[in-house]
Design an enzyme around this catalytic site. Structure first.
Site, PDB file in Angstrom:
ATOM      1  N   ARG A   1       0.837  -1.207   0.000  1.00 34.96           N
ATOM      2  CA  ARG A   1       0.000   0.000   0.000  1.00 34.96           C
ATOM      3  C   ARG A   1       0.870   1.254   0.000  1.00 34.96           C
ATOM      4  O   ARG A   1       0.589   2.229  -0.679  1.00 34.96           O
ATOM      5  CB  ARG A   1      -0.953   0.018   1.201  1.00 34.96           C
ATOM      6  CG  ARG A   1      -1.660   1.362   1.380  1.00 34.96           C
ATOM      7  CD  ARG A   1      -2.868   1.352   2.302  1.00 34.96           C
ATOM      8  NE  ARG A   1      -2.776   0.448   3.426  1.00 34.96           N
ATOM      9  CZ  ARG A   1      -2.057   0.642   4.538  1.00 34.96           C
ATOM     10  NH1 ARG A   1      -1.354   1.748   4.693  1.00 34.96           N
ATOM     11  NH2 ARG A   1      -2.027  -0.260   5.488  1.00 34.96           N
TER      12      ARG A   1
ATOM     13  N   TYR B   1     -17.178  18.206 -12.670  1.00 32.97           N
ATOM     14  CA  TYR B   1     -17.576  16.807 -12.865  1.00 32.97           C
ATOM     15  C   TYR B   1     -18.592  16.390 -11.788  1.00 32.97           C
ATOM     16  O   TYR B   1     -18.421  16.720 -10.614  1.00 32.97           O
ATOM     17  CB  TYR B   1     -16.330  15.925 -12.795  1.00 32.97           C
ATOM     18  CG  TYR B   1     -16.628  14.453 -12.868  1.00 32.97           C
ATOM     19  CD1 TYR B   1     -17.029  13.863 -14.062  1.00 32.97           C
ATOM     20  CD2 TYR B   1     -16.540  13.646 -11.744  1.00 32.97           C
ATOM     21  CE1 TYR B   1     -17.320  12.512 -14.137  1.00 32.97           C
ATOM     22  CE2 TYR B   1     -16.829  12.292 -11.806  1.00 32.97           C
ATOM     23  CZ  TYR B   1     -17.219  11.734 -13.005  1.00 32.97           C
ATOM     24  OH  TYR B   1     -17.508  10.391 -13.062  1.00 32.97           O
TER      25      TYR B   1
ATOM     26  N   ASP C   1      -8.315  19.682 -12.538  1.00 29.29           N
ATOM     27  CA  ASP C   1      -8.675  18.381 -13.106  1.00 29.29           C
ATOM     28  C   ASP C   1      -8.330  18.457 -14.593  1.00 29.29           C
ATOM     29  O   ASP C   1      -8.987  19.163 -15.353  1.00 29.29           O
ATOM     30  CB  ASP C   1     -10.172  18.128 -12.886  1.00 29.29           C
ATOM     31  CG  ASP C   1     -10.626  16.770 -13.406  1.00 29.29           C
ATOM     32  OD1 ASP C   1     -10.013  16.265 -14.372  1.00 29.29           O
ATOM     33  OD2 ASP C   1     -11.609  16.234 -12.869  1.00 29.29           O
TER      34      ASP C   1
ATOM     35  N   LYS D   1      -9.869   7.723 -18.481  1.00 27.24           N
ATOM     36  CA  LYS D   1     -10.250   8.339 -19.742  1.00 27.24           C
ATOM     37  C   LYS D   1      -9.066   8.326 -20.730  1.00 27.24           C
ATOM     38  O   LYS D   1      -8.571   7.270 -21.015  1.00 27.24           O
ATOM     39  CB  LYS D   1     -10.766   9.753 -19.473  1.00 27.24           C
ATOM     40  CG  LYS D   1     -11.741   9.846 -18.271  1.00 27.24           C
ATOM     41  CD  LYS D   1     -13.052   9.114 -18.453  1.00 27.24           C
ATOM     42  CE  LYS D   1     -13.864   8.949 -17.171  1.00 27.24           C
ATOM     43  NZ  LYS D   1     -14.150  10.182 -16.433  1.00 27.24           N
TER      44      LYS D   1
HETATM   45  C1  LIG Z   1     -14.474  10.512 -15.110  1.00 26.47           C
HETATM   46  C2  LIG Z   1     -14.037  11.789 -14.525  1.00 26.47           C
HETATM   47  C3  LIG Z   1     -13.701  11.881 -13.159  1.00 26.47           C
HETATM   48  C4  LIG Z   1     -13.836  10.706 -12.218  1.00 26.47           C
HETATM   49  O1  LIG Z   1     -12.932   9.685 -12.527  1.00 26.47           O
HETATM   50  P1  LIG Z   1     -13.208   8.132 -12.208  1.00 26.47           P
HETATM   51  O2  LIG Z   1     -12.004   7.471 -12.758  1.00 26.47           O
HETATM   52  O3  LIG Z   1     -14.471   7.749 -12.904  1.00 26.47           O
HETATM   53  O4  LIG Z   1     -13.338   8.006 -10.728  1.00 26.47           O
HETATM   54  C5  LIG Z   1     -13.255  13.096 -12.692  1.00 26.47           C
HETATM   55  N1  LIG Z   1     -13.154  14.179 -13.493  1.00 26.47           N
HETATM   56  C6  LIG Z   1     -13.483  14.130 -14.797  1.00 26.47           C
HETATM   57  C7  LIG Z   1     -13.352  15.366 -15.622  1.00 26.47           C
HETATM   58  C8  LIG Z   1     -13.933  12.948 -15.351  1.00 26.47           C
HETATM   59  O5  LIG Z   1     -14.274  12.910 -16.640  1.00 26.47           O
END
Ligand SMILES: *Cc1c(COP(=O)(O)O)cnc(C)c1O
Length: 387
Positions: free
Chosen positions: A50, A102, A174, A199
């Site tokens: 971890r 988000y 983000d 993504k």
């Molecule tokens: C999908 C997404 C998240 C969350 O990510 P996960 O991997 O689904 O937990 C956060 N910010 C943006 C802009 C996203 O598209």
């Protein structure tokens, strides 16, 4: 040493190019949960899985290098990365958050942080006066998403950073939609960069993962402590998948961004489409800022049809994109923010943010643009028939 190479080359020719011991041209997956200590008094780099693992370390080092930060962290999901980063805050602190954040982040801030005595204010980050007005004496973080989701608003990162410095708060960005291939917020003074690596970074719709990169050693120490305390680390198989996805990040972003631009122009001309949101369109209010702070406009666009019925008909008739939650994959993904990414947001808040019942988001993959146009044309024709 790798600094002299371009981003494209550094995706492949970095510290993880081959295994130092065996020469293996793929990062070894180290499953061990614990590590033998050779010396009673002096423990090695790794002790418990971890706290640290060589495969995870390879990914963390890679993303830190690509984002231009001092240290990277891999988490079990984007939300794990985001929520762990928010734990840098304490009771009584306040965050300023972009309005069209988000949906999962919206839920975490409004439903979880609020219970812990951390206050928040949502502001439209395209308006710097609003950002400044949102800052309070106890504001510790300005949280930005640019381009924002799904209406593709652009925030001027340098100017937000300048405000944050003035009021002595941190900036979190983000960077999921852009990836370091197109935008490197740390170079613009941002403190913490966050990713849903689910993504574009991994890119193949086959892993849930999150990443964080920090600007300085002090934040690195704090986030490492939180990552280990929370323990929502990314498993080693998934670290490997993300590392593999990263190798093609540049070509994927290049193809998909170009295709998204072409589709945005084309969609604008379709009579069934009422509105197109894409920062690469010259009329987009954030066009100049995006051009200045990024190396491209990205592979995501949104467009509005007349109403929910039109959306249903369109979605039932398109064949190329998958209709799904998520974005940033080799296959194009069409999603319906109202019931998908932004389902956690109350209807009224959604409408206020422009996330109407006619809005669709398209993440463009690697298909031929002509095939997508043909497919969409057919689906638009079906709309006309039922009118
Ligand atoms: C999908 C997404 C998240 C969350 O990510 P996960 O991997 O689904 O937990 C956060 N910010 C943006 C802009 C996203 O598209």
């Amino acid at each position: 040493m790798s600094e002299q190479f371009s981003f494209q080359t550094r995706l492949l020719h970095n510290n993880q190019k081959f295994d130092k011991e065996t020469g293996a041209v793929s990062v070894p997956i180290q499953h061990a949960s614990t590590f033998h200590q050779f010396d009673f008094d002096q423990f090695g780099t790794f002790d418990y899985g971890r706290s640290g693992n060589p495969t995870r370390a390879a990914l963390e080092e890679t993303i830190a290098e690509l984002e231009g930060g001092v240290q990277g962290f891999a988490f079990a999901s984007g939300m794990a990365a985001i929520s762990t980063a928010f734990m840098l805050l304490s009771k009584g602190d306040h965050v300023v958050v972009t309005t069209d954040v988000y949906g999962g982040t919206f839920r975490f801030v409004t439903k979880v942080l609020s219970r812990l005595g951390i206050e928040y204010t949502f502001v439209d980050m395209t308006n710097l006066d609003d950002v400044e007005a949102g800052i309070q004496e106890n504001t510790k973080v300005i949280y930005v998403e640019t381009p924002s989701n799904p209406t593709m608003k652009i925030t001027n990162l340098k100017e937000v950073v300048a405000l944050a410095k003035k009021y002595e708060c941190l900036t979190f960005v983000d960077n999921t939609f852009m990836t370091p291939a197109l935008q490197r917020p740390i170079e613009l003074g941002v403190d913490v960069v966050l990713h849903s690596a689910t993504k574009f970074i991994s890119g193949h719709s086959d892993v849930i993962a999150g990443l964080a990169v920090v600007k300085d050693e002090e934040l690195a120490e704090q986030l490492a402590f939180l990552q280990n305390s929370f323990g929502s680390v990314l498993g080693v198989q998934d670290c490997w998948l993300v590392l593999r996805g990263l190798k093609t990040l540049h070509v994927r972003m290049e193809h998909s961004s170009k295709a998204a631009y072409e589709l945005a122009l084309w969609l604008k001309e379709q009579s069934e489409v009422e509105r197109v949101y894409y920062p690469g369109l010259e009329g987009h209010p954030g066009y100049d800022i995006q051009q200045e702070q990024s190396d491209g406009f990205g592979a995501v666009l949104s467009f509005e049809l007349k109403d929910k019925d039109a959306v249903r008909q369109f979605v039932n008739n398109v064949k190329v994109p998958v209709f799904a939650v998520s974005l940033g994959a080799v296959e194009s993904i069409l999603s319906y923010p109202a019931t998908m990414s932004h389902a956690a947001m109350p209807g009224e808040e959604r409408q206020q943010r422009g996330i109407t019942d006619g809005l669709l988001r398209l993440s463009v993959g690697l298909e031929s643009v002509e095939d997508i146009k043909k497919d969409f044309s057919n689906a638009f024709e079906s709309l006309a028939v039922t009118k």
